[in-house]
Design an enzyme around this catalytic site. Structure first.
Site, PDB file in Angstrom:
ATOM      1  N   SER A  28     -69.443 -62.574  -9.207  1.00 56.33           N
ATOM      2  CA  SER A  28     -70.513 -63.041 -10.110  1.00 56.33           C
ATOM      3  C   SER A  28     -71.738 -62.158  -9.937  1.00 56.33           C
ATOM      4  O   SER A  28     -71.629 -60.773 -10.326  1.00 56.33           O
ATOM      5  CB  SER A  28     -70.928 -64.426  -9.834  1.00 56.33           C
ATOM      6  OG  SER A  28     -71.616 -64.974 -10.953  1.00 56.33           O
ATOM      7  N   ASP A  74     -63.200 -69.065 -16.933  1.00 63.35           N
ATOM      8  CA  ASP A  74     -64.478 -68.711 -16.588  1.00 63.35           C
ATOM      9  C   ASP A  74     -65.645 -69.558 -17.451  1.00 63.35           C
ATOM     10  O   ASP A  74     -65.957 -69.348 -18.589  1.00 63.35           O
ATOM     11  CB  ASP A  74     -64.901 -67.357 -16.357  1.00 63.35           C
ATOM     12  CG  ASP A  74     -65.973 -67.227 -15.290  1.00 63.35           C
ATOM     13  OD1 ASP A  74     -67.231 -67.899 -15.743  1.00 63.35           O
ATOM     14  OD2 ASP A  74     -65.837 -66.552 -14.456  1.00 63.35           O
ATOM     15  N   HIS A 128     -64.302 -69.867 -12.655  1.00 65.05           N
ATOM     16  CA  HIS A 128     -65.481 -69.080 -11.887  1.00 65.05           C
ATOM     17  C   HIS A 128     -65.619 -69.066 -10.403  1.00 65.05           C
ATOM     18  O   HIS A 128     -66.315 -68.369  -9.656  1.00 65.05           O
ATOM     19  CB  HIS A 128     -66.720 -69.081 -12.752  1.00 65.05           C
ATOM     20  CG  HIS A 128     -67.857 -68.302 -12.476  1.00 65.05           C
ATOM     21  ND1 HIS A 128     -67.656 -66.963 -12.754  1.00 65.05           N
ATOM     22  CD2 HIS A 128     -69.042 -68.044 -11.487  1.00 65.05           C
ATOM     23  CE1 HIS A 128     -68.973 -66.114 -12.484  1.00 65.05           C
ATOM     24  NE2 HIS A 128     -69.580 -66.903 -11.623  1.00 65.05           N
TER      25      HIS A 128
END
Lengths: 276, 276
Positions: free
Chosen positions: A146, A222, A254
């Site tokens: 991320s 996600d 995610h």
């Protein structure tokens, strides 16, 4: 440097260390896994940069990276994601400040005193790790998740001679075109800065390319897809003929259950790339 | 039953569920991993009982159990370690109450209203899991860590027809002779009770034996060795000729970096045992 903890893990040692950071002007904590072995020569080393809200601990305890690293003989560094402490500015409500360093050197008040995560990762912690542990400074890879995927890509695309392999999980890939990026860059760099362009993986890839293969994994479910902007990065990979693989993983989201599912692939990617 | 979260992991699904427990008189949360597969027949299932201070989440996120379970096609249940909530009694300072259910049915006030973890695991959650998920009630194993190792051993030694395979990491093995046990048993059962004998793995093994092989792993640097009393359990294994393996793992301690290092061995032990 203070040893916070040492735990045997897959025959190696998972350590946690604390040191004073000159660039961030606070104490910083990081994790470092050393694989088993006689250390006849220094280990290749993988940097794992974590995402928003994380500390050094999340990936270290949840990614399940140590098993494959032990098997292949790789070290892994798990840095924190920002400066910390009661004297360090924070703004949780806006994903700014502690836990949200974004791997940049802030130029604007109140952030510019402590928030120097680019220099911290690329130089200060780099030197700390190389000088204190049996790791090979000529055999370094970088990955992240991320916001940490953004950090890994931007650091590798800027310093390919240092980070000789790169990969990312669910990276923030085009932050100059996303709420996860524009807001932080405006706060850390001001609104009329050219610095954001130097911290956008898609723009950097278009400008610089990368000499090795880039590996990216992303879950098709996600929940932050719109904020990550993988489409922009993939377009540049295709348009520039960048070597690499972009895997859209059906049904994954995610979180760390996604990361741990594919961590072994990434560690093997780095191990192979660093042997070249 | 409420679905709290579903995350794809190693091709399977890591779920978290909440339901009202009649025996504990509160809402309870548990994790359940289902491996990938077409579910032509129900999956064998492993129960993982966690230790003091843990919730359903610790082992689910830190043990790294899903990879091997996915590969072999086993489900795993991660129950909570006690009833929870603002109306549930607690005594953190003494390792009593929330996070310290000890897998017993308390008879003494104030604990006897909610603290029925034996019945919850062995009956209520058992029925909930069997009736809602594609798991094979005739193919169940049980393991656990620390207080959860105590729970796994005592449940399996009492109900070997239900728990057809058993293992433990760093179990509290002889709680009637340890501060981790005597204090809790006195609080939950009173001081003149015979119930503690029914919840001491060493005494149960001496009395009942176990029809299968018992697998136990323990770190030689376990910081709680004196409280676990593995020596007592090993003595009874030797004296009674109990089938099984007790591994003292050099240099490992009590934490999850130890558990994750040997989790695959345990899952394989259960898979093999349940095929017999």
């Amino acid at each position: 440097m203070e040893v916070v903890s040492l735990n045997k893990c897959f025959g190696g040692t998972q350590g946690v260390y604390k040191h004073h950071s000159t660039v961030c002007q606070c104490d910083m904590t990081f994790g470092l896994f050393l694989p088993p072995g006689e250390k006849k020569k220094p280990f290749p080393v993988l940097w794992f940069l974590s995402g928003l809200t994380c500390t050094h601990e999340n990936a270290m305890t949840k990614a399940g990276a140590q098993q494959k690293a032990a098997e292949l003989g790789m070290a892994i560094v798990f840095p924190d994601t920002s400066p910390r402490g009661k004297d360090v500015p924070d703004d949780d409500d806006n994903y700014l400040g502690q836990g949200a360093g974004f791997y940049v050197d802030a130029t604007q008040k109140p952030w510019n005193k402590n928030f120097k995560m680019w220099s911290y990762i690329a130089h200060e912690l780099q030197e700390e790790v190389i000088s204190n542990f049996p790791v090979d400074q000529n055999s370094q890879g970088i990955t992240g998740h991320s916001m940490g995927g953004h950090g890994a890509l931007t650091l590798a695309l800027t310093m390919p001679e240092t980070y000789r392999s790169v990969s990312a999980f669910s990276p923030i890939a085009n932050p100059t075109n996303s709420d996860w990026g524009q807001k932080q860059f405006a706060a850390y760099f001001g609104t009329n800065s050219k610095l954001p362009e130097q911290h956008d993986a898609t723009l950097l890839l278009d400008r610089n390319g990368y000499p090795g293969e880039i590996l990216i994994d992303l879950g098709s479910d996600d929940q932050f897809m719109d904020l990550l902007r993988p489409d922009a990065f993939v377009s540049v990979m295709e348009n520039t003929g960048q070597k690499g693989t972009f895997n859209m993983r059906e049904g994954y989201d995610h979180g760390y259950f996604f990361v741990t599912t594919f961590i072994n692939d990434h560690i093997e990617h780095h191990f192979r790339s660093l042997q070249k």
